[in-house]
Design a protein around this motif. Sequence first.
Motif, PDB file in Angstrom:
ATOM      1  N   GLN A  43       0.258  -0.545  -7.527  1.00  0.00           N
ATOM      2  CA  GLN A  43      -1.026  -1.185  -7.795  1.00  0.00           C
ATOM      3  C   GLN A  43      -0.877  -2.465  -8.609  1.00  0.00           C
ATOM      4  O   GLN A  43      -1.602  -3.444  -8.397  1.00  0.00           O
ATOM      5  N   THR A  76      -2.813  -5.980  -7.799  1.00  0.00           N
ATOM      6  CA  THR A  76      -3.855  -6.483  -8.697  1.00  0.00           C
ATOM      7  C   THR A  76      -3.550  -7.906  -9.145  1.00  0.00           C
ATOM      8  O   THR A  76      -4.424  -8.784  -9.134  1.00  0.00           O
ATOM      9  N   THR A 113      -5.999  -1.360  -1.480  1.00  0.00           N
ATOM     10  CA  THR A 113      -6.268  -0.253  -2.401  1.00  0.00           C
ATOM     11  C   THR A 113      -5.118   0.739  -2.311  1.00  0.00           C
ATOM     12  O   THR A 113      -4.502   0.909  -1.255  1.00  0.00           O
ATOM     13  N   VAL A 114      -4.818   1.369  -3.438  1.00  0.00           N
ATOM     14  CA  VAL A 114      -3.732   2.351  -3.501  1.00  0.00           C
ATOM     15  C   VAL A 114      -4.320   3.666  -4.004  1.00  0.00           C
ATOM     16  O   VAL A 114      -4.989   3.689  -5.046  1.00  0.00           O
TER      17      VAL A 114
END
Length: 836
Positions: free
Chosen positions: A110, A114, A121-122
Motif C-alpha cells: 500500500q 499511496t 486498492t489493496v
Amino acid sequence: MPPSIAKWFETNGWQPFAFQHEVWDAYLTGESGLIHCATGSGKTLAAWFGPVIEWLNENPSFNSAETGRSKGCKPLKIGHLKPPHDAPPLTVLWITPMRALAADTVDSMQKPITQLGLPWTVGLRTGDTSTAMRAKQNKRMPSALVTTPESLCLMLSQRDAEVTLSTVRCVVVDEWHELLGTKRGVQVELALARLRHWNPRLRVWGLSATLGNLEQARDVLLAGKSGRMVAGVQNKRVVIDTLIPANTYKFPWAGHLGLVMVEVVAAQLDACFDMTRTDAGTALVFTNTRSQAEIWYQALLEIRPMWAGELALHHGSLDKSVRQYVEDGLKSGVLRAVVATSSLDLGVDFSPVGRVLQIGSPKGVARLLQRAGRSGHAPGQVSRISCVPSHAFEFIEAAAARAAANARQIESRRLIDAPLDVLVQHLVTLALGDGFIPVDVYPEIKTAYAYRNLTPAQWQWALDFITRGGDALQAYPEYKKVVIDAGIYVVRDTTIARRHRMNVGTIVSDAMMEVRYANAARLGYVEESFIARLKIGDAFTFAGRTLALTRIKDMTAYVKPAAANKKTVPTWGGGKMPLSSELAAAVRKILQDFKTNKAQEPEITAISRMLVAQQRISRIPDSAELLIEQFESKEGHHIFMFPFAGRHVHTGLAALLSYRLSLVQPATFSMSVNDYGLELLSVTPFTLNRLLLDSIFSATNLLDDVLKSINAAELSKRHFREVARVAGLVFQGFPGASKTNKQVQASSGLIYDVFAQWDEKNPLLAQSTREVLERELEFARLTEAMARIKTQRLTLIRCEKPTPFAFPLMLERLREKLSSEKLADRVQRMQMVWDD
C-alpha cells in the motif's frame, strides 16, 4: 521504467536493483518465474511493481514524474478509504503462508501506491477478516488481494468464483519455500490450476529465500512449464557465530535446555535495553519449540526483572491479540527483545533488529539463514545470528551449520506425490462453486505438478468417493456430498456445504483448548492432551505467566494467576525436529577435521575435552566409517551405533535392527535415539561380527521389514486422523461446539476399521501408511542411510564404560526414570569418570 516509478525511487533515495528490472521486464513480456534472494533484499517490490508498471503503461495519464505524492506519505490503513471509482478490478492475488505476514505485506504494497497517488486498492482476506469486510470485498474486490491458501480455496467455493477471479492477471506466492513439499503447497497448485483454466495468460511469480532445489521449486510452481529464474541480491553478508562461555569445563554434555547460558545471553541483550548506547537495538531470541520459548522467557525475567514490559514472548499458540501486540511493539520500539519460535521466522518486518540469537541447534541450514535474515532486514545491511548451544554436542552443530551455510549447502524440500485426500477436498470445493464436468477438470487437475501422473483409476476413485463415499460408506448419506445434475457435479445440501467450508484446509493438529481467565480474557491455546494431565489447582507456565487451573468446560481451560513454585510447562507436538541431511554431513566433516587435527573452529576448541575423551575411550569416526560400540552394565547389554542421519531416521533404523536381531536370537530391546545415533539395550548378549552386521544392514526386504518392525498398522491408524480430516471424512465441529481430540480420533479410527475390513484397497489407507513412512521415519533418508552404511567401514569397539557419544543416548532413557535431581547427579558422576 515509467517516469512516476523512477521519480518514486529517486524521492526515497533508492536505486532499483538489476534483478528487479529483470523481473519487471519478464513480467511485461508475459513470463512467469521464481525470484530467489536473501531475506530483506527487495523481493516484494520486484514482484509487486510488475503489474503496477503494466497498468501505468496502459493508463498514461498516471505515468508522469509529477504524479507521485510527496515523500513520507503515510500508508493507508486497511479499509480506511472507499475505493476510488477508477480503481482497477482484482488484478493481483498475493498468497502468503502466514496471517502475521499478510498484514505486513499489505502495508508494504500500500505504501508505494499511496505515495504514487494511484487509484489501486489493496485488501486483506484471511481467517481473521471480519464478516463485514468479506461482504464488502464480495461486492467489489480490491485491485490487489493478500490472502492465504485456505482463504483462496474458500473463494473458489463461491458460486461466482469465476466472475470474481477471472480478472486476475498475476498471482504471487510468497515464501514458496515454506509451502513447497507440504499439503498446503499442493492446495496452492490446485488453486493455480483453476485460475489458469479461467485465464490461460495468467502470470505466476514465486518468492523464495533459502532453498536447495530451486529449479524443481520453479517447475512445481509453474506446473512444469518454462519460466524465469531470477537471482536477487546474492552477496548479502551473513555473520554466524557462537556464544562461548568463559569456562566450558563444566558445560553440560547432554540433556539440558541451555539455561546454563542464560547469564551469557542476558549479557548480550543488555545493550538492547540500554537506550544510552549507540548500538542499542531490538533483539530476537529464537527457540525451536514453544515449550522452550516459555522456559527461556521466564528464565530471562528471573535474572533481569527490570526488563518486564520490554521483553516479550511470541509463539503460535498465543492469542492473536497477544501476537499482534508483540509485533507492533517490535515495530514501534516499545519492546526491546522477544523470545520467539518459528512464528517470527518469516518476513514480518520490524527493522531494525540488531541481534538474533538461536537457542540450541537450528537443526537445519535453511532455518539458520532464515532466522539470521531477521537482522539487517534491508538491502545492503549485514545479517548476524549467534548460536547458543544448550549442551556440548551443539557446539559441533553450530560450527557445522556455519560451514554449511558458507558453502551454500541448503536443504531441498521433498515433494508430495498425488495426495488423494487433498484432491477430494478440492473437488468438493469446485462442486460448491460453479460445479464441474469431470472430462473437463481431469486435464486441469493433471496440470498441477503433484498430480501430473494421476491415473484414470485414481481419478475415477476420487469421483466415486465424493458422490457415494466409495464402496464402504455408500450407505451413509453424509458421505454422498456431491450429486450429478445434468452431467455437472455440484453440492446441493446446505449442511454439507457449510461443513465443508468449515473444514477447508490441510493444517491438522491435535485438538486445542482455549486458555482463559475467569473474566473471559483469552490467553491462547494449548493441546488438549496437556490439559488432560492436569488436576484442578495444578500450576503451569503459559504466555509467560504462572497459572493455576480452576476448571474445564466446553474445550476451555479456565485459569487464575498462581504463585506456585512447582509448575510445569505445556508441551506441543513436533517438539523434536530432526537434523537435516546437509547439517548431518557437515557434522561428520567437522569430526573428521578434528580427528586429523584440521579443525580450527572456536566451538571445537571449547569442547575439545569431550572429544579427546571420546577418542581416548573409543574413537571418533570419519565420514567413511560407521562406529559401533558395545559394553555391559547392570542394565544389560548395550549396542550403540552412530550413523549421524537424524532422529527420525534413527527411530526407524533402531526398530529395524532390533527386529532383525530378534530373528537371529529371541530378545526384547529398549531403544533410544538422537540425531547422532541409536542405542539397543537387551538382557540378551549379542556377538556382533561382520557377517551378522552385513545381514542386519541389508537392503533386502527393507520396506517389508520396516513395516513389520514399527507396527505400521497401528501408526497408520493414528495418522489416518489427518488424512480423514483433510478428505472430509471427519468433521471437527462448528465454532462453539468443537469435538474433543478423543472424539475425532474415535471417529477416524472407526472409519479406518471399516475401510480395513470392507474396502482394504481404499487408497486413503495406503496414503496414511506412506505418510507415516515419509514423515515419522523419513523412509527416503533411511534408504539413503542404509545405502551409505553399505559402503562404510564398520568399526566395532567393546568398551568398559559408556563413551561421551553414548552418554546422550543413555540419558534419553534415564530421563523417563529419574527425577531431575538424580539425573543431574548421574550426569556429573559420568563426566567425572571420563576425566579419569
